[in-house]
Design an enzyme around this catalytic site. Structure first.
Site, PDB file in Angstrom:
ATOM      1  N   LYS A  48       0.814  -1.224   0.000  1.00 53.53           N
ATOM      2  CA  LYS A  48       0.000   0.000   0.000  1.00 53.53           C
ATOM      3  C   LYS A  48       0.845   1.272   0.000  1.00 53.53           C
ATOM      4  O   LYS A  48       0.446   2.296  -0.530  1.00 53.53           O
ATOM      5  CB  LYS A  48      -0.949   0.016   1.203  1.00 53.53           C
ATOM      6  CG  LYS A  48      -2.127  -0.940   1.035  1.00 53.53           C
ATOM      7  CD  LYS A  48      -3.192  -0.679   2.073  1.00 53.53           C
ATOM      8  CE  LYS A  48      -4.436  -1.505   1.809  1.00 53.53           C
ATOM      9  NZ  LYS A  48      -4.235  -2.952   2.103  1.00 53.53           N
ATOM     10  N   GLU A  74      -9.920   7.489   4.003  1.00 52.91           N
ATOM     11  CA  GLU A  74     -10.821   6.659   4.800  1.00 52.91           C
ATOM     12  C   GLU A  74     -10.166   5.290   4.904  1.00 52.91           C
ATOM     13  O   GLU A  74      -9.364   4.907   4.062  1.00 52.91           O
ATOM     14  CB  GLU A  74     -12.201   6.562   4.166  1.00 52.91           C
ATOM     15  CG  GLU A  74     -12.415   5.351   3.276  1.00 52.91           C
ATOM     16  CD  GLU A  74     -11.873   5.538   1.871  1.00 52.91           C
ATOM     17  OE1 GLU A  74     -11.616   6.683   1.465  1.00 52.91           O
ATOM     18  OE2 GLU A  74     -11.690   4.508   1.198  1.00 52.91           O
ATOM     19  N   SER A 129       1.505  -9.893  -1.152  1.00 49.32           N
ATOM     20  CA  SER A 129       1.165  -8.487  -0.939  1.00 49.32           C
ATOM     21  C   SER A 129       1.546  -7.943   0.435  1.00 49.32           C
ATOM     22  O   SER A 129       1.802  -6.757   0.573  1.00 49.32           O
ATOM     23  CB  SER A 129      -0.331  -8.268  -1.178  1.00 49.32           C
ATOM     24  OG  SER A 129      -1.101  -9.136  -0.362  1.00 49.32           O
TER      25      SER A 129
HETATM   26  C1  LIG Z   1      -5.081  -3.929   1.577  1.00 46.94           C
HETATM   27  C2  LIG Z   1      -4.425  -5.206   1.264  1.00 46.94           C
HETATM   28  C3  LIG Z   1      -4.841  -6.021   0.193  1.00 46.94           C
HETATM   29  C4  LIG Z   1      -6.039  -5.708  -0.654  1.00 46.94           C
HETATM   30  O1  LIG Z   1      -5.987  -4.518  -1.364  1.00 46.94           O
HETATM   31  P1  LIG Z   1      -5.721  -4.476  -2.931  1.00 46.94           P
HETATM   32  O2  LIG Z   1      -6.004  -3.078  -3.302  1.00 46.94           O
HETATM   33  O3  LIG Z   1      -6.655  -5.461  -3.563  1.00 46.94           O
HETATM   34  O4  LIG Z   1      -4.308  -4.869  -3.158  1.00 46.94           O
HETATM   35  C5  LIG Z   1      -4.133  -7.182  -0.065  1.00 46.94           C
HETATM   36  N1  LIG Z   1      -3.075  -7.549   0.701  1.00 46.94           N
HETATM   37  C6  LIG Z   1      -2.658  -6.807   1.740  1.00 46.94           C
HETATM   38  C7  LIG Z   1      -1.500  -7.284   2.542  1.00 46.94           C
HETATM   39  C8  LIG Z   1      -3.312  -5.618   2.063  1.00 46.94           C
HETATM   40  O5  LIG Z   1      -2.887  -4.893   3.112  1.00 46.94           O
END
Ligand SMILES: *Cc1c(COP(=O)(O)O)cnc(C)c1O
Length: 393
Positions: free
Chosen positions: A89, A111, A377
């Site tokens: 993010k 938000e 992610s």
């Molecule tokens: C917020 C988040 C997501 C989901 O958000 P996307 O916009 O779909 O990437 C996925 N993995 C993690 C670790 C997150 O913090």
């Protein structure tokens, strides 16, 4: 076929900017400027330098040997979990805070639902010394106390939202109201590839650093920059958009999107938007959306807070509808098992969001010489309590 946004922000029939009249000046200012600002040498230099020195990029592309042996194929993990603050993010919030500065905004609003985007936003506001206001549903504030504490430590003001169901969509309404009332000095940082044009395209471009790095790193390791498949979990879709971006128009690269089935697609407790969604408008964008027959947004559910979203970004709606992407949904149970499996096989504790992407190997078979990149992610520290409760650790 073009899978990026056109000038009006449409991906096929999805996208656009469905916003109240009073929001138009703010969104229009951003739309008119975002591409030229991003193309400035100075902007690129500052963005790249912060990604390197502050976020810790490039993140490794790690060959997961034991996981690969188990599933008899070649699996690489793109280690977004190693980014500062523990997930992808921050790539976007760094980009947007620089954009805000170029547009002479000194007040940032956001938000947040689970709090991850709020933390990433509060982090870059501290970095740049800008005022930060985060709207958060009162129910979410109770559920996500550690992230609320983080935001406060970072100097942000967290405003509880007590209207409606006191969750994410109510917080979004408050943020939009704030932006309408503060059109000149405020930038609204949206955390995924959702919202009115130009947000989905802008956020995808900021996150595209992920696939740019994959290309170079895979070339070094395998002598080719294209994998056979690139796999990512999809909440709003930003980590997936970043991982797919450079491969969208390379049909030889398979795109796999993994959504949260929750307790099962047809259990009534799910967030599998592509399977359950119909065309509708959410957050200023025409996209696929879980809704009742009379168009009320259905409350989504997933064990993973980051995938618990009733829509999906317009890029992904189009990838689904055009057939360019393969969409798979994974239950809570299968994701939790995949999270433990990666921990034991590779010594990496993944975020439960990322565990959904890893869970597809159980049922989907790949060839022995397929090269697969899974976008990891985020890291699992934030989910420790969920892992503890689920497995009685
Ligand atoms: C917020 C988040 C997501 C989901 O958000 P996307 O916009 O779909 O990437 C996925 N993995 C993690 C670790 C997150 O913090």
């Amino acid at each position: 076929m073009n899978y990026n946004a056109n000038k009006k922000g449409y991906y096929g029939e999805f996208g656009g900017a469905y916003i109240p009249e009073m929001l138009y000046p703010n969104v229009e200012e951003l739309r008119l400027n975002y591409i030229s600002v991003m193309q400035e040498d100075d902007f690129q230099k500052e963005f790249t330098s912060l990604l390197k020195e502050y976020v810790g990029r490039p993140t490794p592309l790690y060959f997961a040997k034991r996981l690969s042996e188990k599933y008899n194929t070649k699996i690489y993990l793109k280690r977004e979990d190693l980014c500062h603050t523990g997930a992808h993010k921050i790539n976007n919030t760094i980009g947007q805070i620089l954009m805000a500065k170029r547009l002479k905004k000194n007040r940032i609003i956001a938000e947040t639902g689970a709090g991850q985007h709020g933390v990433a936003t509060a982090t870059v506001c501290a970095l740049m010394g800008l005022e930060c206001i985060v709207y958060m549903g009162a129910v979410d504030i109770k559920r996500q106390a550690p992230n609320v504490a983080r935001m406060k430590m970072l100097g942000a003001t967290v405003i509880p939202v007590t209207s409606g169901s006191k969750t994410l969509k109510d917080a979004t309404n408050e943020a939009i109201r704030d932006w309408i009332n503060n059109p000149t000095n405020t930038h609204y940082i949206i955390g995924s590839v959702v919202g009115p044009h130009p947000y989905p395209d802008m956020v995808a471009r900021f996150q595209s650093v992920i696939s740019k790095e994959i290309k170079n790193q895979l070339f070094e390791k395998e002598g080719r920059s294209n994998p056979d498949y690139v796999i990512a979990c999809v909440g709003g879709g930003s980590n997936a958009a970043g991982a797919y971006y450079e491969y969208l128009s390379s049909p030889e690269v398979g795109i796999i999107a993994v959504e949260a089935a929750g307790k099962g697609i047809h259990s009534g407790e799910s967030a599998a938007t592509s399977a359950l969604g119909k065309i509708g408008i959410i957050h200023g964008s025409k996209t696929l959306l879980m809704q009742t027959t009379d168009g009320q947004i259905t409350e989504p559910y997933s064990i993973s807070a980051g995938l618990d979203y009733p829509g999906v970004g317009p890029m992904h709606a189009n990838l689904y509808q055009s057939g360019r992407g393969e969409f798979i949904s994974i239950t809570d149970d299968d994701a939790m098992k995949a999270g433990i499996e990666l921990s034991k096989l590779e010594g990496i504790i993944p975020a439960i969001e990322s565990s959904h992407a890893l869970a597809i190997f159980k049922d989907k078979k790949f060839k022995e010489d397929d090269i697969i990149v899974v976008n990891l992610s985020g890291r699992g520290d934030k989910d420790l309590n969920t892992y503890i409760d689920y497995f009685n650790l």
